[in-house]
Design an enzyme around this catalytic site. Structure first.
Site, PDB file in Angstrom:
ATOM      1  CB  SER A   1      -4.348  -4.996  -5.878  1.00  0.00           C
ATOM      2  OG  SER A   1      -3.826  -5.812  -4.868  1.00  0.00           O
TER       3      SER A   1
ATOM      4  CE1 TYR B   1      -8.947  -3.480  -3.007  1.00  0.00           C
ATOM      5  CE2 TYR B   1      -7.439  -5.317  -2.640  1.00  0.00           C
ATOM      6  CZ  TYR B   1      -7.666  -4.020  -3.042  1.00  0.00           C
ATOM      7  OH  TYR B   1      -6.626  -3.262  -3.507  1.00  0.00           O
TER       8      TYR B   1
ATOM      9  CE  LYS C   1      -8.730  -2.018  -6.583  1.00  0.00           C
ATOM     10  NZ  LYS C   1      -8.906  -0.657  -7.097  1.00  0.00           N
TER      11      LYS C   1
ATOM     12  CG  ASN D   1       2.234  -5.820   0.485  1.00  0.00           C
ATOM     13  OD1 ASN D   1       2.174  -6.464  -0.563  1.00  0.00           O
ATOM     14  ND2 ASN D   1       1.648  -6.225   1.586  1.00  0.00           N
TER      15      ASN D   1
HETATM   16  N1  UFG Z   1       0.539  -9.493   9.203  1.00  0.00           N
HETATM   17  C1  UFG Z   1       0.783  -9.847  10.525  1.00  0.00           C
HETATM   18  N2  UFG Z   1       0.141  -9.151  11.497  1.00  0.00           N
HETATM   19  C2  UFG Z   1      -0.724  -8.130  11.249  1.00  0.00           C
HETATM   20  C3  UFG Z   1      -0.966  -7.778   9.890  1.00  0.00           C
HETATM   21  C4  UFG Z   1      -0.328  -8.500   8.907  1.00  0.00           C
HETATM   22  O1  UFG Z   1       1.553 -10.762  10.803  1.00  0.00           O
HETATM   23  O2  UFG Z   1      -1.282  -7.544  12.189  1.00  0.00           O
HETATM   24  C5  UFG Z   1       1.262 -10.211   8.133  1.00  0.00           C
HETATM   25  C6  UFG Z   1       0.343 -10.935   7.149  1.00  0.00           C
HETATM   26  O3  UFG Z   1       0.031 -12.214   7.616  1.00  0.00           O
HETATM   27  C7  UFG Z   1       1.206 -10.908   5.881  1.00  0.00           C
HETATM   28  C8  UFG Z   1       2.004  -9.607   5.993  1.00  0.00           C
HETATM   29  O4  UFG Z   1       1.959  -9.260   7.375  1.00  0.00           O
HETATM   30  O5  UFG Z   1       2.122 -11.977   5.897  1.00  0.00           O
HETATM   31  C9  UFG Z   1       1.425  -8.467   5.175  1.00  0.00           C
HETATM   32  O6  UFG Z   1       0.045  -8.314   5.506  1.00  0.00           O
HETATM   33  P1  UFG Z   1      -0.783  -7.007   5.079  1.00  0.00           P
HETATM   34  O7  UFG Z   1      -2.159  -7.160   5.626  1.00  0.00           O
HETATM   35  O8  UFG Z   1      -0.031  -5.764   5.442  1.00  0.00           O
HETATM   36  O9  UFG Z   1      -0.775  -7.066   3.489  1.00  0.00           O
HETATM   37  P2  UFG Z   1      -1.306  -8.222   2.505  1.00  0.00           P
HETATM   38  O10 UFG Z   1      -0.102  -8.664   1.736  1.00  0.00           O
HETATM   39  O11 UFG Z   1      -2.098  -9.235   3.173  1.00  0.00           O
HETATM   40  O12 UFG Z   1      -2.345  -7.410   1.618  1.00  0.00           O
HETATM   41  C10 UFG Z   1      -1.972  -6.258   0.947  1.00  0.00           C
HETATM   42  C11 UFG Z   1      -3.143  -5.276   0.879  1.00  0.00           C
HETATM   43  C12 UFG Z   1      -4.197  -5.767  -0.024  1.00  0.00           C
HETATM   44  C13 UFG Z   1      -3.635  -6.184  -1.332  1.00  0.00           C
HETATM   45  C14 UFG Z   1      -2.506  -7.161  -1.171  1.00  0.00           C
HETATM   46  C15 UFG Z   1      -1.851  -7.423  -2.495  1.00  0.00           C
HETATM   47  O13 UFG Z   1      -3.707  -5.069   2.147  1.00  0.00           O
HETATM   48  O14 UFG Z   1      -5.095  -4.705  -0.253  1.00  0.00           O
HETATM   49  O15 UFG Z   1      -1.534  -6.600  -0.306  1.00  0.00           O
HETATM   50  O16 UFG Z   1      -1.027  -8.496  -2.451  1.00  0.00           O
HETATM   51  F1  UFG Z   1      -4.601  -6.765  -2.061  1.00  0.00           F
END
Ligand code: UFG
Length: 335
Positions: free
Chosen positions: A125, A150, A154, A180
């Site tokens: 990841s 998590y 990895k 993503n």
């Molecule tokens: N976000 C919101 N509201 C929500 C959910 C997310 O504003 O309800 C925002 C987060 O703050 C972030 C973006 O949307 O800025 C993306 O968030 P995600 O949770 O969809 O994804 P992340 O980038 O945080 O994490 C993902 C995976 C992880 C992985 C990571 C790798 O969930 O498993 O990408 O960079 F490790």
């Protein structure tokens, strides 16, 4: 010749089975349905006309792994997806995460050695980069500084794989660092079905779109990004799945050693870009509220996908509109 896919009914695993089978490979699959459903196997059959040689069980079960290799002597490559992946959950249950995500890979590697199957595609990841010093992120960017078990799980596995490839020159390993993945299969038969309230952005938006949740919480609009909301590299799940076919083909020709590839599009989109693209692609409104930042989040994370293009011959072809349309199509069918 067949490919052994662990976590074959999960979100990325199921889409990858379809692409591998449509590319002519037979698939032997393992899953314990901890975060997926048996119906996924029917969907894979419908999309490929072929059946996965399926085993239900846990990758920590050494005897089961031995049996799978013994009963399927044609396995030549393993594609390993089986893992827990909820960031928040991993903070609450680190031991469970390390057992499930690290010990299980050690069990798998030890059985692979015993059965003399030494080719592996491993799902890692972008989280291994922690908070990147600069974007876009290349494979040479610094890794480490992960902020949750998590991500650390990895990172640990990547280090184990590096050591293994140094010690045993016959091992061929392809590590994919996913950015993503979002969206669903264009047929609407496969997609992401998280249990409970989704933690990730697009699955959450999908539930707002279908009316199951009433608005999106946008976690922070004071980041140093063009509109203040977090920027990520969203990639269509089918593009991501297809990269595994390139990975398998690359390993077939490889002499040994570890190769690492970023899988992303190279474009960063903000949370509000995603909201607006989802609205436009599907002709709907996504109500949202600005909330405080989510602990552990970073401002910006997107890939430099040059290496995957030049060395693997893979590049993402589907755009944000495709991702938003296919996400909604799947969510609506499942509602
Ligand atoms: N976000 C919101 N509201 C929500 C959910 C997310 O504003 O309800 C925002 C987060 O703050 C972030 C973006 O949307 O800025 C993306 O968030 P995600 O949770 O969809 O994804 P992340 O980038 O945080 O994490 C993902 C995976 C992880 C992985 C990571 C790798 O969930 O498993 O990408 O960079 F490790």
């Amino acid at each position: 010749m067949s490919i052994f896919v662990t976590g074959c009914t999960g979100y990325i695993g199921s889409h990858t089975c379809v692409e591998l089978m449509n590319a002519g490979y037979d698939v032997v699959g393992l899953d314990n349905f901890s975060n997926s459903k048996p119906e996924v196997l029917d969907a894979i059959k419908e999309l490929t006309g072929k059946k996965v040689r399926f085993y239900e069980g846990n990758m920590l079960d050494r005897e089961l792994l031995e049996k799978i290799f013994d009963e399927n002597r044609d396995i030549s490559i393993v594609v390993d997806f089986a893992a827990f992946k909820a960031v928040g959950d991993s903070v609450a249950k680190p031991v469970e995460y390390y057992i499930n995500n690290v010990s299980s890979v050690l069990t798998l590697l030890s059985v692979m050695k015993e059965k003399n199957v030494k080719s592996l595609v491993f799902s890692s990841s972008a989280t291994v980069y922690g908070d990147p010093d600069t974007v876009p992120i290349t494979e040479e960017s610094r890794i480490g500084g992960t902020t949750n078990p998590y991500g650390t799980s990895k990172l640990f596995v990547e280090m184990i794989l590096q050591d293994l490839c140094k010690a045993d020159k016959d091992f061929k390993v392809c590590v994919f660092r996913y950015f993503n993945p979002i969206g669903a299969h264009q047929s609407g038969l496969l997609g992401e079905e998280p249990n409970g309230i989704p933690a990730n952005l697009v699955p959450y938006i999908a539930k707002v779109a279908t009316g199951e949740l009433d608005h999106l919480n946008v976690f922070g609009n004071d980041y140093d990004t063009p509109d203040g909301t977090g920027v990520r590299d969203y990639i269509h799940i089918v593009d991501l799945a297809k990269a595994h076919v390139n990975g398998v083909k690359k390993l077939e020709k490889s002499e040994g050693g570890l190769q690492v590839y970023n899988l992303g599009t190279g474009t960063g989109y903000s949370v509000l870009d995603i909201v607006h693209a989802y609205e436009k692609a599907n002709g709907i409104k996504i109500p949202y509220q600005i909330c405080p930042r989510r602990p552990g989040d970073i401002a910006e994370c997107y890939a430099d996908p040059t290496k995957a293009r030049e060395v693997l011959g893979w590049t993402a072809t589907l755009n944000l509109e495709d991702m938003c349309r296919d996400s909604y199509n799947f969510a609506f069918k499942k509602k």
